[in-house]
Design an enzyme around this catalytic site. Sequence first.
Site, mmCIF file in Angstrom:
data_model
loop_
_atom_site.group_PDB
_atom_site.id
_atom_site.type_symbol
_atom_site.label_atom_id
_atom_site.label_comp_id
_atom_site.label_asym_id
_atom_site.label_seq_id
_atom_site.Cartn_x
_atom_site.Cartn_y
_atom_site.Cartn_z
ATOM 1 N N ALA A 14 43.602 -62.207 -22.759
ATOM 2 C CA ALA A 14 42.822 -63.118 -23.589
ATOM 3 C C ALA A 14 41.367 -63.307 -23.196
ATOM 4 C CB ALA A 14 43.517 -64.480 -23.613
ATOM 5 N N PRO B 119 37.446 -63.024 -22.449
ATOM 6 C CA PRO B 119 36.964 -64.379 -22.174
ATOM 7 C C PRO B 119 37.433 -65.436 -23.178
ATOM 8 C CG PRO B 119 35.231 -63.098 -23.226
ATOM 9 C CD PRO B 119 36.386 -62.173 -23.039
ATOM 10 N N GLY B 120 38.256 -65.048 -24.143
ATOM 11 C CA GLY B 120 38.830 -66.059 -25.023
ATOM 12 C C GLY B 120 38.248 -66.088 -26.427
ATOM 13 N N LYS C 244 38.992 -64.232 -29.086
ATOM 14 C CA LYS C 244 40.025 -64.227 -30.138
ATOM 15 C C LYS C 244 40.934 -65.433 -29.989
ATOM 16 C CE LYS C 244 39.655 -59.267 -30.463
ATOM 17 N NZ LYS C 244 38.950 -59.057 -29.187
ATOM 18 N N ASP D 138 45.598 -63.993 -18.762
ATOM 19 C CA ASP D 138 44.773 -62.928 -18.207
ATOM 20 C C ASP D 138 45.175 -62.796 -16.750
ATOM 21 O OD1 ASP D 138 42.115 -61.456 -19.504
ATOM 22 O OD2 ASP D 138 42.233 -61.310 -17.322
ATOM 23 N N ASP E 92 49.980 -61.408 -14.918
ATOM 24 C CA ASP E 92 49.918 -59.988 -15.245
ATOM 25 C C ASP E 92 50.766 -59.782 -16.499
ATOM 26 O OD1 ASP E 92 50.249 -57.279 -15.482
ATOM 27 O OD2 ASP E 92 50.646 -56.931 -13.356
ATOM 28 N N CYS F 131 39.281 -51.736 -28.413
ATOM 29 C CA CYS F 131 37.896 -51.433 -28.788
ATOM 30 C C CYS F 131 37.579 -49.991 -28.387
ATOM 31 C CB CYS F 131 36.921 -52.416 -28.161
ATOM 32 S SG CYS F 131 36.972 -52.436 -26.371
#
Length: 387
Positions: free
Chosen positions: A65, A67-68, A70, A88, A115, A279
């Site tokens: 997630a 840096p958050g 989404k 994360d 994890d 990405c």
Amino acid sequence: MASMSRTGMFRALKGIAVEMIQRVYKLPSFNNVLEGEIFLQNLPSIVTAHVVDPQEDEQILDMCAAPGGKTTAIAMLMKDKGVVVALDRSHNKVMDIKKLAAEMGLTCIQAYKLDALKSVRRTQDTIKSDAHSETLDTTGNVSIASKITNGDWVADDTENCKIEGFAPTGINSDNCENSIKGRYVSKADIRKDARRMRNGPGRSHSIGARVENSKGFMPNSFDRVLLDAPCSALGLRPRLFAAEETIESLQHDAKYQRKMFDQAVQLVCPGGVIVYSTCTINPGENEALVRYALDTYKFLSLAPQKPRVGGPGLVGHCELFDGKYMEKWLTKSEAELVQRFDPSSSVDSIGFFIAKFNVGQKDVKVRNDLNGNKLNMNFTLGNVMML
Ligand SMILES: C[S@@+](CC[C@H](N)C(=O)[O-])C[C@H]1O[C@@H](n2cnc3c(N)ncnc32)[C@H](O)[C@@H]1O
């Protein structure tokens, strides 16, 4: 243009430095502008949050997630009602998620350090069934899908509590709290954390919010799971391409993503949704992952996506090393259901990929084991139960 990696630029004693004289974007820098009010995101990231289509009061898991971006977009779409669990593996990055959530005044986000490869809790049942689950999958083939990696053993007394520290609607939170071997995180705790984050260290010089470790979650815990996977990032633009990727590293990335996807499959409940995104433009991490998912889990099907901004996925397959390595991609109809953002297309975005899966009933009668023996078993992912 020859160049060097970002790390290289800061650490190397020699190399090629690049000065940007023509901006790629006309937009001025928004760093620290209207903090807490706006958070800049790439177009495909925003599209991803909408494709998840989170509903108020649902339980959503964002497996990778930080840096958050989404996570917070999802929480906003839910009007901050329900639960968004954000994981994360990095402590500092979990702090980033908490900070962003606090800045945006979002209280439905619970961020944990975990994890994602160990995000399914290990229970007495799953330990007992490990021997079976390592060798069986829904088609009777050898599978790593249902193998659970070394999480801590926990008593399987959490049946009624879908998420650690969270009592779903209709279930007494006290019972839930007592039955869970973890800390109960109330809404008040989350609000307190958010205040600490916003106000910084108080007079007692305490540091900001705490980062909690999670022991993972019970199978079938979430309505929707987003796996925005760590990837080769070959879609990022502008990028000083350092050619660090090799065929081997790309294959390694793909294996890592499959293992994470296997965890996502166990955590989503039947009737739920999994959204997988990267990405990168590497089909081995995109279309080939979707192929793996559809071939391994017969109860998954590709779902149409809204909004649709990217193009279709890649059809067919590719062979490397005289056929020694083969990657299977999608059929034409499957390709129409995923979104591939091509950085050279007129959409003018970073390279990105989104696949959305509907999750059907997971229970499958396994007729044969690997040796062709009939098994009178009701097989659920992660569990093998004698009838
Ligand atoms: C693509 S970024 C996520 C971006 C994020 N979803 C957003 O929109 O802001 C991938 C993240 O996965 C995290 N990560 C990598 N391996 C992980 C693992 N095994 N478990 C949990 N997180 C992991 C990285 O720390 C990184 O923050």
